[in-house]
Design a protein around this motif. Structure first.
Motif, PDB file in Angstrom:
ATOM      1  N   ALA A  99       0.824  -1.353   0.211  1.00  0.00           N
ATOM      2  CA  ALA A  99       0.078  -0.031  -0.140  1.00  0.00           C
ATOM      3  C   ALA A  99       1.161   1.108  -0.051  1.00  0.00           C
ATOM      4  O   ALA A  99       2.007   1.178   0.280  1.00  0.00           O
ATOM      5  CB  ALA A  99      -0.852   0.004   1.246  1.00  0.00           C
ATOM      6  N   ASP A 100       0.252   2.439  -0.472  1.00  0.00           N
ATOM      7  CA  ASP A 100       1.107   3.569  -0.318  1.00  0.00           C
ATOM      8  C   ASP A 100       1.116   4.115   0.947  1.00  0.00           C
ATOM      9  O   ASP A 100       2.000   4.793   1.449  1.00  0.00           O
ATOM     10  CB  ASP A 100       0.413   4.706  -1.238  1.00  0.00           C
ATOM     11  CG  ASP A 100       0.594   4.330  -2.755  1.00  0.00           C
ATOM     12  OD1 ASP A 100       1.640   3.791  -3.012  1.00  0.00           O
ATOM     13  OD2 ASP A 100      -0.091   4.534  -3.637  1.00  0.00           O
ATOM     14  N   ASP A 101       0.023   3.780   1.697  1.00  0.00           N
ATOM     15  CA  ASP A 101      -0.019   4.458   3.134  1.00  0.00           C
ATOM     16  C   ASP A 101      -0.710   3.181   3.925  1.00  0.00           C
ATOM     17  O   ASP A 101      -1.720   2.758   3.692  1.00  0.00           O
ATOM     18  CB  ASP A 101      -0.869   5.575   3.205  1.00  0.00           C
ATOM     19  CG  ASP A 101      -0.928   6.117   4.490  1.00  0.00           C
ATOM     20  OD1 ASP A 101      -0.019   6.129   5.482  1.00  0.00           O
ATOM     21  OD2 ASP A 101      -1.865   6.858   4.713  1.00  0.00           O
ATOM     22  N   ASN A 102      -0.126   2.930   5.056  1.00  0.00           N
ATOM     23  CA  ASN A 102      -0.710   1.899   6.070  1.00  0.00           C
ATOM     24  C   ASN A 102      -0.278   2.487   7.521  1.00  0.00           C
ATOM     25  O   ASN A 102       0.921   2.518   7.634  1.00  0.00           O
ATOM     26  CB  ASN A 102      -0.180   0.640   5.598  1.00  0.00           C
ATOM     27  CG  ASN A 102      -0.708  -0.511   6.688  1.00  0.00           C
ATOM     28  OD1 ASN A 102      -0.637  -0.566   7.506  1.00  0.00           O
ATOM     29  ND2 ASN A 102      -1.477  -1.347   5.800  1.00  0.00           N
ATOM     30  N   GLU A 103      -1.010   2.376   8.332  1.00  0.00           N
ATOM     31  CA  GLU A 103      -0.940   2.787   9.762  1.00  0.00           C
ATOM     32  C   GLU A 103       0.106   1.805  10.247  1.00  0.00           C
ATOM     33  O   GLU A 103       0.883   2.290  11.159  1.00  0.00           O
ATOM     34  CB  GLU A 103      -2.392   2.846  10.357  1.00  0.00           C
ATOM     35  CG  GLU A 103      -3.125   1.853  10.599  1.00  0.00           C
ATOM     36  CD  GLU A 103      -4.381   1.784  11.346  1.00  0.00           C
ATOM     37  OE1 GLU A 103      -4.536   1.345  12.534  1.00  0.00           O
ATOM     38  OE2 GLU A 103      -5.449   2.438  10.663  1.00  0.00           O
ATOM     39  N   HIS A 104      -0.295   0.539  10.026  1.00  0.00           N
ATOM     40  CA  HIS A 104       0.733  -0.543  10.640  1.00  0.00           C
ATOM     41  C   HIS A 104       2.161  -0.279  10.454  1.00  0.00           C
ATOM     42  O   HIS A 104       3.171  -0.838  11.014  1.00  0.00           O
ATOM     43  CB  HIS A 104       0.248  -1.868  10.224  1.00  0.00           C
ATOM     44  CG  HIS A 104      -1.120  -2.277  10.922  1.00  0.00           C
ATOM     45  ND1 HIS A 104      -1.502  -2.122  12.188  1.00  0.00           N
ATOM     46  CD2 HIS A 104      -2.203  -2.325  10.154  1.00  0.00           C
ATOM     47  CE1 HIS A 104      -2.810  -2.441  12.398  1.00  0.00           C
ATOM     48  NE2 HIS A 104      -3.257  -2.405  11.279  1.00  0.00           N
ATOM     49  N   ALA A 105       2.521   0.249   9.294  1.00  0.00           N
ATOM     50  CA  ALA A 105       3.713   0.541   8.504  1.00  0.00           C
ATOM     51  C   ALA A 105       4.500   1.358   9.439  1.00  0.00           C
ATOM     52  O   ALA A 105       5.563   1.179   9.748  1.00  0.00           O
ATOM     53  CB  ALA A 105       3.705   1.096   7.159  1.00  0.00           C
ATOM     54  N   ALA A 106       3.808   2.365  10.300  1.00  0.00           N
ATOM     55  CA  ALA A 106       4.477   3.382  11.164  1.00  0.00           C
ATOM     56  C   ALA A 106       5.160   2.578  12.384  1.00  0.00           C
ATOM     57  O   ALA A 106       6.201   2.840  12.737  1.00  0.00           O
ATOM     58  CB  ALA A 106       3.733   4.540  11.561  1.00  0.00           C
ATOM     59  N   ASN A 107       4.157   1.811  12.775  1.00  0.00           N
ATOM     60  CA  ASN A 107       4.428   0.808  14.066  1.00  0.00           C
ATOM     61  C   ASN A 107       5.727  -0.262  13.674  1.00  0.00           C
ATOM     62  O   ASN A 107       6.551  -0.150  14.574  1.00  0.00           O
ATOM     63  CB  ASN A 107       3.321  -0.123  14.344  1.00  0.00           C
ATOM     64  CG  ASN A 107       2.198   0.623  15.098  1.00  0.00           C
ATOM     65  OD1 ASN A 107       2.346   1.877  15.495  1.00  0.00           O
ATOM     66  ND2 ASN A 107       1.081   0.472  14.881  1.00  0.00           N
ATOM     67  N   LEU A 108       5.893  -0.750  12.464  1.00  0.00           N
ATOM     68  CA  LEU A 108       6.727  -1.589  12.151  1.00  0.00           C
ATOM     69  C   LEU A 108       8.187  -0.911  11.778  1.00  0.00           C
ATOM     70  O   LEU A 108       9.039  -1.403  12.316  1.00  0.00           O
ATOM     71  CB  LEU A 108       6.221  -2.361  11.016  1.00  0.00           C
ATOM     72  CG  LEU A 108       7.323  -3.425  10.727  1.00  0.00           C
ATOM     73  CD1 LEU A 108       7.796  -4.529  11.765  1.00  0.00           C
ATOM     74  CD2 LEU A 108       6.777  -4.354   9.384  1.00  0.00           C
ATOM     75  N   ALA A 109       7.903   0.300  11.072  1.00  0.00           N
ATOM     76  CA  ALA A 109       9.009   1.334  11.071  1.00  0.00           C
ATOM     77  C   ALA A 109       9.859   1.404  12.334  1.00  0.00           C
ATOM     78  O   ALA A 109      11.049   1.812  12.603  1.00  0.00           O
ATOM     79  CB  ALA A 109       8.791   2.513  10.310  1.00  0.00           C
ATOM     80  N   ASP A 110       8.990   1.991  13.580  1.00  0.00           N
ATOM     81  CA  ASP A 110       9.448   2.237  14.966  1.00  0.00           C
ATOM     82  C   ASP A 110      10.224   1.221  15.278  1.00  0.00           C
ATOM     83  O   ASP A 110      11.134   1.431  16.057  1.00  0.00           O
ATOM     84  CB  ASP A 110       8.378   2.846  15.707  1.00  0.00           C
ATOM     85  CG  ASP A 110       7.705   4.097  15.173  1.00  0.00           C
ATOM     86  OD1 ASP A 110       8.384   4.885  14.511  1.00  0.00           O
ATOM     87  OD2 ASP A 110       6.611   4.633  15.659  1.00  0.00           O
ATOM     88  N   TYR A 111       9.343  -0.160  15.421  1.00  0.00           N
ATOM     89  CA  TYR A 111      10.271  -1.356  15.654  1.00  0.00           C
ATOM     90  C   TYR A 111      11.642  -1.671  15.115  1.00  0.00           C
ATOM     91  O   TYR A 111      12.549  -1.801  15.810  1.00  0.00           O
ATOM     92  CB  TYR A 111       9.332  -2.279  15.450  1.00  0.00           C
ATOM     93  CG  TYR A 111       9.948  -3.840  15.860  1.00  0.00           C
ATOM     94  CD1 TYR A 111      10.122  -4.286  17.028  1.00  0.00           C
ATOM     95  CD2 TYR A 111      10.455  -4.477  14.872  1.00  0.00           C
ATOM     96  CE1 TYR A 111      11.024  -5.393  17.493  1.00  0.00           C
ATOM     97  CE2 TYR A 111      11.052  -5.782  15.089  1.00  0.00           C
ATOM     98  CZ  TYR A 111      11.262  -6.360  16.373  1.00  0.00           C
ATOM     99  OH  TYR A 111      11.937  -7.365  16.542  1.00  0.00           O
TER     100      TYR A 111
END
Length: 138
Positions: A99-111
């Motif tokens: 996806a171009d934008d995904n709220e879960h991507a931010a959590n995984l990036a932070d991890y």
């Protein structure tokens, strides 16, 4: 949901985090990084065979997975080394969540960023014994 492509993405992310940490160490770290990478590629080959992919198909799929791996290595390593959370979110959203934008991507990036930092603070002996990843809250 348990999907083989999701497993590939999470496995790849962790291998890359550890690979990056080891590669920037002394000669022993570089040797271990190469062994990790070789083991990872061998494991991918084995999984494809266990899934019933034939010899000809394994070669084609391994080439496709190799291209995916190198693309992720380039985008993730650059973002990790620069501490660029936004670039990492974009890469993870595209690669992991398609996806171009995904709220879960931010959590995984932070991890991933927290794990990158956690690994950088560990000695080679600690990493060889049992690398410590970032803790997930919640």
């Amino acid at each position: 949901m348990d999907r083989i492509d999701a497993r590939f993405e999470i496995y790849t992310l962790h291998v890359l985090l550890l690979y990056v940490r080891l590669r920037h160490e002394n000669d022993r770290g570089a040797t271990l990084a190469q062994k990790l990478f070789d083991h990872y590629v061998s494991a991918l080959d084995n999984v494809l065979r266990e899934l019933g992919v034939g010899d000809v198909g394994v070669g084609k799929k391994m080439r496709k997975l190799g291209e995916a791996l190198y693309g992720r290595m380039a985008s993730y390593e650059k973002a990790l080394s620069e501490g660029d959370r936004d670039a990492l979110i974009v890469s993870i959203a595209r690669n992991v969540y398609e996806a171009d934008d995904n709220e879960h991507a931010a959590n995984l990036a932070d991890y991933a960023l927290a794990s990158h930092q956690a690994l950088s603070r560990q000695t080679m002996a600690e990493i060889e014994h049992a690398p410590q990843w970032a803790q997930i809250n919640g």
